[in-house]
Design an enzyme around this catalytic site. Structure first.
Site, PDB file in Angstrom:
ATOM      1  N   GLN A 412      45.459  45.392  33.787  1.00 35.44           N
ATOM      2  CA  GLN A 412      44.052  45.333  33.000  1.00 35.44           C
ATOM      3  C   GLN A 412      43.054  45.160  33.832  1.00 35.44           C
ATOM      4  OE1 GLN A 412      45.607  43.299  28.923  1.00 35.44           O
ATOM      5  NE2 GLN A 412      45.250  41.364  30.957  1.00 35.44           N
ATOM      6  N   HIS A 423      40.056  39.980  40.544  1.00 32.56           N
ATOM      7  CA  HIS A 423      40.804  39.990  41.888  1.00 32.56           C
ATOM      8  C   HIS A 423      41.949  40.748  41.109  1.00 32.56           C
ATOM      9  CE1 HIS A 423      42.671  38.926  45.710  1.00 32.56           C
ATOM     10  NE2 HIS A 423      43.683  39.961  45.259  1.00 32.56           N
ATOM     11  N   HIS A 425      45.140  42.675  39.746  1.00 32.70           N
ATOM     12  CA  HIS A 425      46.556  42.329  39.997  1.00 32.70           C
ATOM     13  C   HIS A 425      47.694  43.041  38.812  1.00 32.70           C
ATOM     14  CE1 HIS A 425      44.360  40.630  37.140  1.00 32.70           C
ATOM     15  NE2 HIS A 425      45.392  39.895  36.086  1.00 32.70           N
ATOM     16  N   HIS A 427      50.630  43.163  36.529  1.00 31.37           N
ATOM     17  CA  HIS A 427      51.685  42.272  36.128  1.00 31.37           C
ATOM     18  C   HIS A 427      53.110  42.864  35.897  1.00 31.37           C
ATOM     19  CE1 HIS A 427      48.687  39.760  33.624  1.00 31.37           C
ATOM     20  NE2 HIS A 427      47.863  40.589  33.897  1.00 31.37           N
TER      21      HIS A 427
END
Ligand code: AMW
Length: 490
Positions: A412, A423, A425, A427
């Site tokens: 996202q 930050h 990332h 998933h």
């Protein structure tokens, strides 16, 4: 379906956390004969809650107009109260705390501050801490005239219709979808709630006698069968005044359409029913939701409220609190959060991977750059290469550990895409066949899993000990996989 899901994702009420889980829970469905006197009705409600709570039920359901029933518009509007500050709801909240039960109350007559001539018909859910966790305003108003049956009721004369569906509320008895009385005649609403993972559909009612005699059981059983949900319909019964009589038969129906409880025509009374694994069993044996043909027919739009109504908010929502997971030893930066090294299971020079505080699916983990880069575009080429390498390694690891053949792998990227931790990332969520009724609903769950609201807590955080144990297991398995790989290369 894509269109529908886009609507859902955009507008979904982010505060209801919905996921299928093991259930065996007791509810009480109540029946009463409300009159114009609010004190008398509250006495009835109080006694029913006190008695039902003694039977160890987790949630008690009351009918539409459990606050009062008046025979004229002027009195209806005059007696209505605001949800937040009204004495009746205050009393319900205290009863929930005193008896340690969740309550489904109303449609209550909610005073409409903007329109002195009208009210809203509002169903509220109160948790056992006395907090209002959800409110729903009746969408379909009962404007009906059947002279030969002596039925005449024009709800729109004194009531303003709601404008949103609300996503099902997670309660101790399952995910409860909110509706009111006449709403049961509009199957789209029930199906929309089911698509949003309702397990229990509720129709608190004050059904007229004539229409009840003809349709009550059939409609409620149909909603239960077609959606494979429990249906709980608390009911008004008997003569409220010379002009109005209700049908009664407060009902609990199971997902196979079997009537578990029927209060008949007695009042005041309640019946206890159990919410069990029957739901999973019925859905597994005949997966009708998966047999739907959304590419051929669909629910084209869903207006789902995406935040609590401001006038029903008890306290302001925190923005996105940093949840401190502290453990002795080194930590890693993850936006406004710190990740203990004990929760990290993969490290390279530029990237790391760690277990999640809240998982959408078992094995939901995160991969992030070690430097606090906010967005994909902020990575250097070296970081980007290393990041993607890490994503592939971690995905392999998670599929092996969870015996999964698929994973949802998603970023996202940016606040408008749902990023809550600033930050970068990725998933990684292991997937199993049929883990969501509609495959893409995982994105809805992803949108909700780490949201905070004033009224409904985000999914509870995991225990540090569990997270550490998972990280240790993943480290060991990863090492084993790497050893195997080295051996194969030799
Ligand atoms: W995003 O909505 O920014 O795409 O996802 C943020 C992710 O970070 C969520 O999955 C959330 O559960 C996770 N998270 C937030 N705080 C922590 C924490 N302290 N430890 C581990 N994971 C966290």
């Amino acid at each position: 379906m894509r269109h529908l899901l886009q609507q859902v994702y955009r507008k979904i009420n982010l505060h209801s956390i919905i996921h299928i889980r093991t259930m065996s829970r007791k509810i009480a469905v109540c029946q009463m004969t409300s009159v114009a006197d609010k004190i008398k009705n509250l006495e009835v409600v109080t006694n029913l809650i006190r008695d039902a709570a003694k039977e160890n039920v987790q949630m008690i359901f009351f009918p539409e107009a459990c606050d009062f029933i008046c025979d004229n518009r002027k009195d209806i509007v005059r007696s209505a109260e605001p949800i937040l500050t009204g004495n009746t709801v205050k009393a319900y909240k205290e009863l929930a705390i005193q008896n340690n039960v969740w309550l489904s109350m109303g449609g209550l007559h909610e005073k409409d501050d903007k329109n002195p001539d009208k009210i809203f018909n509002t169903h509220i859910i109160i948790n056992n801490k006395g907090e209002i966790v959800e409110t729903y305003r009746k969408l379909h108003l009962f404007d009906v005239e059947i002279p030969e049956k002596n039925v005449r009721l024009k709800e729109s004369d004194f009531c303003t219709a709601g404008s949103h569906i609300v996503a099902p509320v997670e309660t101790p008895v399952g995910n409860v979808g909110l509706a009111i009385c006449y709403d049961m005649r509009f199957p789209e609403l029930s199906t929309a709630l089911t698509i949003m993972r309702a397990q229990v559909l509720t129709f608190p009612s004050a059904f007229t006698y004539a229409t009840g005699l003809a349709h009550w059981h059939i409609l409620l059983r149909a909603r239960a069968i077609e959606n494979q949900c429990y249906v709980v319909a608390a009911a008004q019964v008997g003569h409220h005044n010379p002009k109005r009589r209700s049908y009664g038969h407060a009902l609990c129906v199971d997902p196979w359409g079997e009537v578990l409880a029927d209060c008949g025509e007695s009042a005041p009374c309640y019946k206890v029913a159990e919410i069990t694994e029957r739901l999973t069993e019925v859905r597994r044996n005949m997966p009708v939701m998966q047999h739907r043909r959304p590419s051929i027919y669909s629910l084209y739009t869903l207006s789902v409220r995406n935040k609590p109504l401001s006038e029903h908010c008890e306290r302001p929502a925190p923005d996105c609190p940093a949840e401190v997971v502290s453990d002795a030893g080194p930590t890693h930066v993850f936006g406004h959060v710190t990740i203990p090294d004990s929760c990290v299971f993969y490290k390279s020079e530029l990237t790391y991977a760690f277990v999640n505080l809240r998982c959408v699916t078992p094995g939901h983990v995160l991969v992030a750059p070690r430097r606090a880069a906010r967005r994909n575009r902020d990575l250097t080429d070296d970081e980007a290469e290393d990041f993607y390498r890490a994503v592939r390694i971690v995905q392999n690891l998670m599929e092996r550990v969870h015996g999964a053949e698929s994973c949802t792998v998603t970023i996202q990227d940016g606040p408008d895409a749902g990023q809550t931790v600033q930050h970068l990332h990725c998933h990684i969520m292991p997937r199993k066949k049929g883990d969501f009724i509609q495959n893409d609903l995982i994105y809805l769950e992803l949108a909700k899993h780490d949201q905070f609201s004033a009224r409904h807590p985000a999914k509870p955080p995991r225990e540090l000990a569990d997270m550490k144990a998972e990280a240790a297991m993943l480290r060991a398995t990863l090492q084993k996989m790497q050893d195997e790989q080295t051996k194969n290369q030799i």
